[in-house]
Design an enzyme around this catalytic site. Structure first.
Site, PDB file in Angstrom:
ATOM      1  N   SER A 124       3.275  -9.558   9.254  1.00 55.75           N
ATOM      2  CA  SER A 124       1.971 -10.196   9.081  1.00 55.75           C
ATOM      3  C   SER A 124       1.830 -11.387  10.015  1.00 55.75           C
ATOM      4  O   SER A 124       2.823 -12.078  10.315  1.00 55.75           O
ATOM      5  CB  SER A 124       1.860 -10.677   7.625  1.00 55.75           C
ATOM      6  OG  SER A 124       0.768 -11.529   7.481  1.00 55.75           O
ATOM      7  N   TYR A 148       5.374 -15.814   0.220  1.00 58.56           N
ATOM      8  CA  TYR A 148       5.053 -14.480   0.736  1.00 58.56           C
ATOM      9  C   TYR A 148       5.407 -14.400   2.227  1.00 58.56           C
ATOM     10  O   TYR A 148       6.091 -13.478   2.685  1.00 58.56           O
ATOM     11  CB  TYR A 148       3.564 -14.156   0.519  1.00 58.56           C
ATOM     12  CG  TYR A 148       3.084 -12.999   1.354  1.00 58.56           C
ATOM     13  CD1 TYR A 148       3.528 -11.701   1.100  1.00 58.56           C
ATOM     14  CD2 TYR A 148       2.198 -13.187   2.421  1.00 58.56           C
ATOM     15  CE1 TYR A 148       3.104 -10.631   1.876  1.00 58.56           C
ATOM     16  CE2 TYR A 148       1.765 -12.138   3.204  1.00 58.56           C
ATOM     17  CZ  TYR A 148       2.221 -10.852   2.933  1.00 58.56           C
ATOM     18  OH  TYR A 148       1.810  -9.805   3.710  1.00 58.56           O
ATOM     19  N   LYS A 152       8.228 -12.094   4.563  1.00 61.87           N
ATOM     20  CA  LYS A 152       7.946 -11.287   5.767  1.00 61.87           C
ATOM     21  C   LYS A 152       8.869 -11.703   6.916  1.00 61.87           C
ATOM     22  O   LYS A 152       9.397 -10.867   7.639  1.00 61.87           O
ATOM     23  CB  LYS A 152       6.480 -11.464   6.190  1.00 61.87           C
ATOM     24  CG  LYS A 152       5.499 -10.768   5.274  1.00 61.87           C
ATOM     25  CD  LYS A 152       5.520  -9.265   5.464  1.00 61.87           C
ATOM     26  CE  LYS A 152       5.061  -8.543   4.227  1.00 61.87           C
ATOM     27  NZ  LYS A 152       5.181  -7.099   4.280  1.00 61.87           N
TER      28      LYS A 152
HETATM   29  N1  LIG Z   1      -3.753  -6.304   3.458  1.00 64.26           N
HETATM   30  C1  LIG Z   1      -3.490  -7.329   4.244  1.00 64.26           C
HETATM   31  O1  LIG Z   1      -4.329  -8.197   4.458  1.00 64.26           O
HETATM   32  C2  LIG Z   1      -2.134  -7.446   4.918  1.00 64.26           C
HETATM   33  C3  LIG Z   1      -1.984  -8.320   6.020  1.00 64.26           C
HETATM   34  C4  LIG Z   1      -0.738  -8.422   6.623  1.00 64.26           C
HETATM   35  C5  LIG Z   1       0.350  -7.675   6.148  1.00 64.26           C
HETATM   36  N2  LIG Z   1       0.170  -6.846   5.079  1.00 64.26           N
HETATM   37  C6  LIG Z   1       1.338  -6.084   4.585  1.00 64.26           C
HETATM   38  O2  LIG Z   1       1.032  -4.711   4.667  1.00 64.26           O
HETATM   39  C7  LIG Z   1       1.677  -4.004   3.606  1.00 64.26           C
HETATM   40  C8  LIG Z   1       0.656  -3.157   2.876  1.00 64.26           C
HETATM   41  O3  LIG Z   1      -0.386  -4.008   2.417  1.00 64.26           O
HETATM   42  P1  LIG Z   1      -1.601  -3.438   1.558  1.00 64.26           P
HETATM   43  O4  LIG Z   1      -2.757  -4.315   1.811  1.00 64.26           O
HETATM   44  O5  LIG Z   1      -1.722  -1.985   1.762  1.00 64.26           O
HETATM   45  O6  LIG Z   1      -1.050  -3.744   0.102  1.00 64.26           O
HETATM   46  P2  LIG Z   1      -1.138  -2.865  -1.217  1.00 64.26           P
HETATM   47  O7  LIG Z   1      -0.725  -3.747  -2.349  1.00 64.26           O
HETATM   48  O8  LIG Z   1      -2.441  -2.186  -1.290  1.00 64.26           O
HETATM   49  O9  LIG Z   1      -0.001  -1.769  -0.949  1.00 64.26           O
HETATM   50  C9  LIG Z   1       1.359  -2.022  -1.192  1.00 64.26           C
HETATM   51  C10 LIG Z   1       1.907  -0.841  -1.968  1.00 64.26           C
HETATM   52  O10 LIG Z   1       3.293  -1.056  -2.212  1.00 64.26           O
HETATM   53  C11 LIG Z   1       3.590  -0.697  -3.548  1.00 64.26           C
HETATM   54  N3  LIG Z   1       4.793  -1.447  -3.940  1.00 64.26           N
HETATM   55  C12 LIG Z   1       4.940  -2.782  -4.068  1.00 64.26           C
HETATM   56  N4  LIG Z   1       6.203  -3.069  -4.438  1.00 64.26           N
HETATM   57  C13 LIG Z   1       6.868  -1.896  -4.531  1.00 64.26           C
HETATM   58  C14 LIG Z   1       8.198  -1.532  -4.869  1.00 64.26           C
HETATM   59  N5  LIG Z   1       9.112  -2.437  -5.224  1.00 64.26           N
HETATM   60  N6  LIG Z   1       8.539  -0.223  -4.865  1.00 64.26           N
HETATM   61  C15 LIG Z   1       7.619   0.723  -4.527  1.00 64.26           C
HETATM   62  N7  LIG Z   1       6.353   0.446  -4.201  1.00 64.26           N
HETATM   63  C16 LIG Z   1       5.980  -0.861  -4.203  1.00 64.26           C
HETATM   64  C17 LIG Z   1       2.326  -1.063  -4.321  1.00 64.26           C
HETATM   65  O11 LIG Z   1       2.227  -0.358  -5.556  1.00 64.26           O
HETATM   66  C18 LIG Z   1       1.240  -0.664  -3.341  1.00 64.26           C
HETATM   67  O12 LIG Z   1       0.868   0.683  -3.506  1.00 64.26           O
HETATM   68  C19 LIG Z   1       2.364  -5.058   2.748  1.00 64.26           C
HETATM   69  O13 LIG Z   1       3.716  -5.109   3.123  1.00 64.26           O
HETATM   70  C20 LIG Z   1       1.644  -6.334   3.124  1.00 64.26           C
HETATM   71  O14 LIG Z   1       2.477  -7.447   2.965  1.00 64.26           O
HETATM   72  C21 LIG Z   1      -1.035  -6.703   4.457  1.00 64.26           C
END
Ligand SMILES: NC(=O)c1ccc[n+]([C@@H]2O[C@H](COP(=O)([O-])OP(=O)(O)OC[C@H]3O[C@@H](n4cnc5c(N)ncnc54)[C@H](O)[C@@H]3O)[C@@H](O)[C@H]2O)c1
Length: 361
Positions: A124, A148, A152
């Site tokens: 991120s 958080y 990362k």
């Molecule tokens: N959405 C954003 O703005 C953003 C920005 C930068 C980075 N990210 C990163 O991208 C990734 C995906 O983000 P997103 O927006 O799709 O989030 P999201 O919460 O929609 O998806 C994450 C998924 O991981 C699953 N999960 C969490 N912990 C788990 C575990 N221990 N075992 C199995 N499954 C697990 C959740 O149930 C969910 O389905 C994350 O790593 C997040 O940190 C997101």
């Protein structure tokens, strides 16, 4: 390739499953549905035109991962599974360290045992904290400001150490800026539980009548209109970048860390105006105090991604707003509107694959 997509039921993961399937790859999702719902699987089947494999796995549980890796011979892993709410991470830092860092260590260990040596990792832009210079390049100082972000950064470092120790292991750390929008079909999109952390789902919820106004945090930043400036990237562009990163890792000698953004800063009020154009209604706005930890302006220098992956963002904020609104209008209550899936499936827990569970039900 057969790709394991951890967290593939989540927002970015499910869009990436579509992009992978479109390139002819097979996908197995591993998710514990802590921030998503199995209902997305029904929608993925409709978008892709075939069922997507899914295993109910919690990355914190090594035995579940070990069973998963014994069942399939994966060619690569795309690792999304994480908790991602900055505010919550300040209240529950240990849960974030456990879920994100322990989960990643368990995953890397299983990959090592199984000889799976290619990893695309969701990092991120939060690892840059408040950058001194915009656009932000990958060699900018890393200074996280919340638990958080720390997870990362630590995960990037763990992966880097493994790549150093085992040169055949290759990884792509993708530093996302601000993902927004939805698949053009309106069948999958962002469906946050509770109060959304991000601007686009807040806009959607105001437009659809779930909130009466949009709170804008800070109207006195040193930006053109006083509101914060960010780099919004269409979810479909972001999904494509994962495919490009995987294909890069097939031939590459080493690992890679790249920004994924458009390179254009857009203010909160500019995004509000774009969303109003998309939905054809006015979005009431209330400007309130700045949020602790927010910065004035962050946007990417995406040149490295273009140079190394041959990838660049194609879709602008108008497309993001159009697609986000299309998704929200068709699904005012998000996936809770989806009726194709038996609610019983939502109540089952660890131990068996989704298909086994569904057969059982
Ligand atoms: N959405 C954003 O703005 C953003 C920005 C930068 C980075 N990210 C990163 O991208 C990734 C995906 O983000 P997103 O927006 O799709 O989030 P999201 O919460 O929609 O998806 C994450 C998924 O991981 C699953 N999960 C969490 N912990 C788990 C575990 N221990 N075992 C199995 N499954 C697990 C959740 O149930 C969910 O389905 C994350 O790593 C997040 O940190 C997101």
């Amino acid at each position: 390739m057969l790709i394991l997509v951890t967290g593939g039921a989540g927002y970015i993961g499910c869009h990436t499953c579509v992009a992978l399937a479109e390139r002819g790859h097979s996908v197995i999702i591993a998710d514990n549905f802590s921030n998503s719902t199995p209902r997305v699987l029904q929608r993925l089947k409709r978008v892709i035109g075939a069922p997507v494999g899914c295993e109910w796995v919690d990355l914190r549980h090594r035995s579940e991962l070990s069973t998963l890796f014994s069942r399939y011979r994966f060619d690569a892993v795309v690792h999304f599974a994480a908790l991602k709410a900055v505010g919550e991470s300040c209240e529950r830092p240990l849960d974030y360290f456990d879920n994100n860092i322990t989960g990643t260590i368990n995953l890397l260990q299983q990959m090592q045992v199984a000889g799976v040596r290619r990893l695309v990792f969701s990092s991120s832009a939060t690892v840059y904290g408040a950058p001194d210079v915009v656009p932000v390049r990958e060699d900018a100082p890393l200074r996280v400001t919340n638990p958080y972000g720390r997870t990362k950064l630590v995960m990037e470092q763990l992966i880097g150490d493994l790549c150093t120790a085992e040169p055949r292991f290759r990884a792509a750390n993708l530093r996302y800026f601000n993902p927004a929008g939805a698949h053009a079909s309106g069948l999958i999109g962002e469906d946050p539980a509770g109060v959304p952390d991000n601007l686009m789902p807040c806009l959607c919820q105001v437009a659809v009548g779930r909130r009466d106004r949009l709170k804008v945090f800070g109207g006195d930043y040193p930006t053109a209109d006083g509101t914060g400036v960010r780099d919004y990237i269409h979810i479909s562009d972001l999904a494509r970048a994962h495919v490009a990163a995987l294909e890069y890792l097939q031939d590459a000698d080493g690992s890679l860390t790249v920004n994924l953004g458009t390179g254009h800063g857009v203010s909160v009020l500019e995004l509000v105006r774009a969303f109003e154009r998309a939905c054809g209604r006015e979005i009431p706005v209330e400007v309130v105090d700045r949020r602790a930890g927010d910065v004035a302006e962050v946007y990417a220098d995406p040149a490295l991604a273009q140079q190394v992956l041959g990838w660049r963002a194609m879709l602008d904020v108008d497309a993001m707003c159009r697609d986000a609104w299309h998704w929200q209008r068709l699904n005012p209550a998000g996936y809770r509107d989806v009726v194709e899936c038996t609610p019983k499936a939502l109540r089952t827990r660890h131990g068996a694959s989704m298909s086994q569970r569904e057969a059982h039900l």
